[in-house]
Design an enzyme around this catalytic site. Structure first.
Site: not given
Ligand SMILES: *Cc1c(COP(=O)(O)O)cnc(C)c1O
Length: 360
Positions: A102, A172, A196
């Site tokens: 990511w 993030d 998530k």
């Molecule tokens: C799933 C995820 C993303 C991307 O998320 P989307 O909503 O599919 O764009 C970005 N960073 C992390 C750490 C993730 O687990």
């Protein structure tokens, strides 16, 4: 039909209590005679739902007053672009820590906007550890320092907060937000996709310090400008209303459970249960350095990969689903977010032991 134990990395398990409440309120929200899905986002009912969700999130994370909470769309992926678009503030470069899939994606996107200085990378050991800050390059001139505090695919989690000095720190936190207390004041910006560890897909949460708002690149697209979003209380256009409502129910549920402190204890216990089982076995292995193992996403491999198919089929029969690992890492992955009860992890561990007795 009985509900399964869902170990998906996202969209992921939600608290059953929340799903039941949403079901009860489906046709008639609080005597309004409407479903939340049918409400105007500018009407009094939805405005109240929105305001309560923001207030509850502020309370759960103790977000200081000089931070804005934005409810956006476009997922974590759009934040890969919105962060440089808004936070470069005339500077030419930004600093990134590369610890997995990511952060790599974020680096690639940032390169569309600026020079990216990768101050540290764990690529040398296939992203199975967090490089200590003492080994990072310096980043004093960078517009911001960016990292992914929980790498969902690699199963690597920062158990410490980088010291960014005067440089704004950006994280993030998509896959572990609300799983542990966080000192928001150490960050310039935090973001997380909801699917998530919070709620349904379609909602992205951004927590941003006010002084960092309003310095976007010249003529940013309106929807990509934090200033516009903040000035309109995230309602520049139609927000993901139902996602905000369910996230709000999850925030209320979290408060009833004892907040992020309780979640932190629970996820420590749940992940320990699983890692101990992996470490004690001769069949399963997790490649991540112990201090950097994620409490939320637990990848593991079978010593003999030809058993993978049989493992997954048996798991499915036992009501344990979505255990297949990410294609980039292989093997298995169990995501054990806040909404996964200890019982679900115990059921997985029992299945793993039983499988090893038969095939190990
Ligand atoms: C799933 C995820 C993303 C991307 O998320 P989307 O909503 O599919 O764009 C970005 N960073 C992390 C750490 C993730 O687990």
């Amino acid at each position: 039909m009985a509900r399964v134990w869902n170990f998906s990395a996202g969209p992921a398990v939600l608290p059953e209590e929340v799903l039941r409440q949403a079901a009860e309120e489906m046709l008639d929200w609080h005597g309004s005679g409407q479903s939340v899905m049918e409400m105007s986002h500018r009407g009094e009912h939805f405005m109240a739902i929105h305001a309560q969700a923001v207030a509850d999130l502020r309370e759960l994370l103790a977000i200081p007053d000089n931070y804005k909470v934005l409810f956006l769309q476009g997922g974590g992926t759009l934040q890969f672009a919105m962060v440089p678009c808004n936070l470069l503030r005339g500077k030419r470069s930004a600093a990134y820590v590369q610890t997995g899939v990511w952060s790599e994606k974020a680096i690639r996107e940032a390169r569309l906007f600026c020079d990216v200085s990768v101050v540290s990378s764990s690529e040398d050991r296939r992203h199975t550890y967090v490089p200590p800050q003492s080994a990072w390059k310096q980043f004093d001139d960078a517009a911001y320092l960016y990292y992914c505090s929980n790498e969902t695919i690699n199963g690597v989690e920062f158990n410490w907060v980088p010291d960014a000095g005067e440089v704004p720190l950006v994280a993030d936190m998509s896959s572990h937000i609300l799983s542990r207390p966080v000192d928001v004041s150490r960050y310039g910006l935090i973001y997380a996709g909801a699917q998530k560890n919070i709620g349904p897909a379609g909602l992205t949460i951004v927590i941003v310090r006010e002084d960092l708002i309003g310095h976007a690149v010249p003529t940013p697209p309106t929807m990509l400008d934090y200033r516009q979003m903040a000035d309109h209380d995230s309602m520049l256009n139609t927000p993901p209303t139902y996602g905000i409502y369910v996230a709000g129910l999850v925030f209320q549920w979290l408060k009833r459970q004892g907040g992020v402190a309780a979640m932190s204890q629970r996820s420590l216990a749940k992940s320990r249960l699983l890692y101990d089982a992996i470490d004690a076995s001769g069949l399963y292995a997790n490649p991540v350095a112990k201090p950097d193992r994620s409490r939320m996403n637990v990848p593991f491999t079978l010593r003999d990969p030809s058993l993978d198919g049989r493992f997954l089929a048996g798991a499915e029969e036992a009501g344990l689903v979505q255990l297949k690992g990410h294609r980039l890492v292989g093997g298995m992955r169990a995501s054990i977010y806040n909404a996964m009860p200890t019982q679900g992890v115990a059921a997985l561990v029992e299945y793993m032991r039983d499988f090893e007795r038969r095939y190990g």
